[in-house]
Enzyme design. Sequence first.
Site, PDB file in Angstrom:
ATOM      1  N   SER A 185       7.361 -16.591 -26.297  1.00 49.04           N
ATOM      2  CA  SER A 185       8.798 -16.555 -25.998  1.00 49.04           C
ATOM      3  C   SER A 185       9.233 -17.989 -25.748  1.00 49.04           C
ATOM      4  CB  SER A 185       9.069 -15.681 -24.772  1.00 49.04           C
ATOM      5  OG  SER A 185       8.357 -16.146 -23.647  1.00 49.04           O
ATOM      6  N   HIS A 301       4.739 -10.418 -24.643  1.00 49.37           N
ATOM      7  CA  HIS A 301       3.314 -10.630 -24.430  1.00 49.37           C
ATOM      8  C   HIS A 301       2.492  -9.354 -24.562  1.00 49.37           C
ATOM      9  CE1 HIS A 301       4.100 -14.502 -21.862  1.00 49.37           C
ATOM     10  NE2 HIS A 301       4.429 -14.632 -23.135  1.00 49.37           N
ATOM     11  N   GLU A 310       6.537 -10.453 -17.228  1.00 51.46           N
ATOM     12  CA  GLU A 310       5.392 -10.667 -16.346  1.00 51.46           C
ATOM     13  C   GLU A 310       5.659 -10.141 -14.942  1.00 51.46           C
ATOM     14  OE1 GLU A 310       4.459 -14.824 -16.284  1.00 51.46           O
ATOM     15  OE2 GLU A 310       4.344 -14.998 -18.465  1.00 51.46           O
ATOM     16  N   GLU A 353      -2.051 -12.747 -21.849  1.00 50.11           N
ATOM     17  CA  GLU A 353      -2.376 -13.604 -20.713  1.00 50.11           C
ATOM     18  C   GLU A 353      -3.357 -12.940 -19.750  1.00 50.11           C
ATOM     19  OE1 GLU A 353       1.286 -14.996 -19.035  1.00 50.11           O
ATOM     20  OE2 GLU A 353       1.926 -15.945 -20.909  1.00 50.11           O
ATOM     21  N   ASP A 388       8.494 -12.754 -14.155  1.00 44.92           N
ATOM     22  CA  ASP A 388       9.098 -13.553 -15.222  1.00 44.92           C
ATOM     23  C   ASP A 388       9.813 -12.570 -16.125  1.00 44.92           C
ATOM     24  OD1 ASP A 388       9.878 -15.147 -17.303  1.00 44.92           O
ATOM     25  OD2 ASP A 388       7.862 -15.590 -18.019  1.00 44.92           O
ATOM     26  N   GLU A 438      11.750 -15.534 -12.470  1.00 46.97           N
ATOM     27  CA  GLU A 438      11.903 -16.577 -13.488  1.00 46.97           C
ATOM     28  C   GLU A 438      12.800 -16.097 -14.622  1.00 46.97           C
ATOM     29  OE1 GLU A 438       8.937 -18.431 -16.879  1.00 46.97           O
ATOM     30  OE2 GLU A 438       8.100 -17.958 -14.908  1.00 46.97           O
ATOM     31  N   ASP A 463      13.144 -21.639 -16.641  1.00 52.95           N
ATOM     32  CA  ASP A 463      12.203 -21.924 -17.728  1.00 52.95           C
ATOM     33  C   ASP A 463      12.997 -22.270 -18.979  1.00 52.95           C
ATOM     34  OD1 ASP A 463      10.172 -22.051 -19.602  1.00 52.95           O
ATOM     35  OD2 ASP A 463       9.711 -19.916 -19.549  1.00 52.95           O
ATOM     36  N   LYS A 488       6.365 -26.883 -18.058  1.00 52.07           N
ATOM     37  CA  LYS A 488       5.572 -26.648 -19.261  1.00 52.07           C
ATOM     38  C   LYS A 488       5.569 -27.937 -20.080  1.00 52.07           C
ATOM     39  CE  LYS A 488       6.459 -21.656 -19.848  1.00 52.07           C
ATOM     40  NZ  LYS A 488       7.177 -20.644 -20.668  1.00 52.07           N
ATOM     41  N   SER A 515       2.975 -24.347 -15.398  1.00 51.00           N
ATOM     42  CA  SER A 515       2.758 -23.143 -16.201  1.00 51.00           C
ATOM     43  C   SER A 515       1.961 -23.401 -17.475  1.00 51.00           C
ATOM     44  CB  SER A 515       4.111 -22.526 -16.585  1.00 51.00           C
ATOM     45  OG  SER A 515       3.942 -21.400 -17.423  1.00 51.00           O
ATOM     46  N   HIS A 516       1.196 -22.389 -17.830  1.00 56.85           N
ATOM     47  CA  HIS A 516       0.509 -22.323 -19.123  1.00 56.85           C
ATOM     48  C   HIS A 516       1.486 -21.798 -20.174  1.00 56.85           C
ATOM     49  CE1 HIS A 516      -0.518 -17.756 -18.533  1.00 56.85           C
ATOM     50  NE2 HIS A 516       0.691 -18.055 -18.143  1.00 56.85           N
ATOM     51  N   ARG A 517       0.974 -21.480 -21.372  1.00 55.12           N
ATOM     52  CA  ARG A 517       1.719 -20.752 -22.392  1.00 55.12           C
ATOM     53  C   ARG A 517       0.894 -19.547 -22.824  1.00 55.12           C
ATOM     54  NH1 ARG A 517       6.379 -23.521 -24.106  1.00 55.12           N
ATOM     55  NH2 ARG A 517       7.031 -21.392 -24.524  1.00 55.12           N
ATOM     56  N   SER A 518       1.532 -18.620 -23.511  1.00 59.57           N
ATOM     57  CA  SER A 518       0.805 -17.410 -23.921  1.00 59.57           C
ATOM     58  C   SER A 518      -0.281 -17.736 -24.944  1.00 59.57           C
ATOM     59  CB  SER A 518       1.771 -16.374 -24.489  1.00 59.57           C
ATOM     60  OG  SER A 518       2.461 -16.894 -25.606  1.00 59.57           O
ATOM     61  N   LYS A 539       1.088 -20.988 -12.536  1.00 57.95           N
ATOM     62  CA  LYS A 539       0.816 -19.689 -13.175  1.00 57.95           C
ATOM     63  C   LYS A 539       0.069 -19.962 -14.473  1.00 57.95           C
ATOM     64  CE  LYS A 539       4.857 -18.592 -16.059  1.00 57.95           C
ATOM     65  NZ  LYS A 539       5.730 -17.486 -16.478  1.00 57.95           N
TER      66      LYS A 539
END
Length: 580
Positions: A185, A301, A310, A353, A388, A438, A463, A488, A515-518, A539
Amino acid sequence: MLKLDDVVYADPRPAPAHRDTTAVRDVGPPGGSKRSNSEECIENCMHALHQVPDQDAECNVGAGWHGFGQRVQESPGKLVGTGTLGWRQIRPALDRPGSLSRDFEEYLDKHNLAKKVEECLNVVVKRKPDEPLSILAEELMKLCPPEITKIVGRQIIDSRGNPTVECDVYTHRGMFRGAVPSGASTGIHEACELRDGDKSKYLGKGVLKAVENINSIIGPALKGMDPREQKAIDDKMKEVDGTDNKATLGANAILAVSLAVCKAGAAEKGIPMYKHIAQLAGNTKMVLPVPSFNIINGGSHAGNALAMQEFMILPIGASSFSEAMRMGCEVYHCLKGLIKEKYGQDACNVGDEGGFAPNISSNKEGLDLVNTAIEKAGYTGKVKIGMDVASSEFYTEDKMYDLDFKNQPNDGSQKKTSLELLDMYKEFCAAYPVVSIEDPFEQDDWEPCAQMTADNICQVVGDDILCTNPTRVKRGIEAKCCNALLLKVNQIGTVTESIEAVAMAKAAGWGVMTSHRSGETEDSFIADLAVGLSTGQIKTGAPCRSERNAKYNQLLRIEEELAATGEAVYAGENWRHIPM
């Protein structure tokens, strides 16, 4: 011509009258005592250091612990080193043409090798370590110039089976690698992720163009630059790209290099990467973040009907990061048991995730499951809930929010206006221990987001609305559209701009969630980033799937390292805002 075979060991003391010093071979160090393996290795190291490159002959010089390179002519055709330990001598083969003794001297003088190696050896002797070679290597390495010697890019595969960019940056200290994540996303305001578009390969998602940009454009442009100078290098790449959103070279190409350079810079300083990042940001206080575990997946996701993306847990009541990890893992396993009991074994499958993706469609049902799992694990009050929403994913053309967007066509009965959605969030925060939401509204739907922030019902994380872009963060601060930044690095494309965005957010009193990404890789860079910038929150998925746990495990290592010096501070109850 000087050959390695012509090297001999000689006692520098005056030879007895009966000994022919012009033909002495392998008589060992002073006193004739046997040399240790370490001494032999040091001698060999010195041999290698002093071979003349790019010549069609082998050439070595005699040396010792002190007075390295001081040579006297003892007899015709023989150079003898003078000193106190393990001396070498070189016998030029004068019967062969092309002696390199002059070239050898010039090469030594040009690089000042004699003095440099002597200084390193003196350090070793002064410290008298049990194993001298590692100290010698360290001292020699310190003398190497801090410069990028080579950059290599390649295409690798991320956790969702799509190509992404990886980069190796080489310096005299070694090779340092950075790998770029990719989101499912993605916001329209993110920096350009350059894809090949060739539908015959990876469905058009290849990144060979970005890789080629690293190898043919970025690499040559950065060669010779100091990897400690992160901002100068990032600025150089932006200059070469020439666009605001990095569309020429690709933000994925630029970021891969930026990440690898950051690791190389830390190595040049001889410090952990989180400390290097802290120095780059001017941050004097390092804090371990509260992990925000994504334990139920929905939205883009997961394959269920859940609209919101999320459902997370935040162990803010833990006393340390390691305790927070234990709490998160225990709640995760309790949730798995609840889902299995209620929906069957198949419902225990996980999403991108690592969170569970049970076939539920009600957001309230998801919150009930998470809350029950927290209670069952015994952490009521200590573990809070975050969400999220990723609402841009279900924002419709008529400016509504369709909570049934995964079922198309539908009757529109689950569409909500911005105000109706805001009322739903208020209900969530009143009925459940929800402390963070979020992207509650679409990325350009600023007014209701500002209203929710003003209502102060929870942390409002930006975000897609901010995209880690300093320009949009500045606008967000002025509009008071949220009170926390989601960090990010691939949204903006460089480490430097990420640090700038965090500094702006903190100056405004905001929180920051790394933050990570998917679509992730095994690169654990964001763990060091979260500590170095003291973001207070991170996260990076559920405690499941190695590309997620790589980040959590790195944080455990950092905590152990900081604890050794009494510096292991966990954000805990202070997670909302930690000043630089």
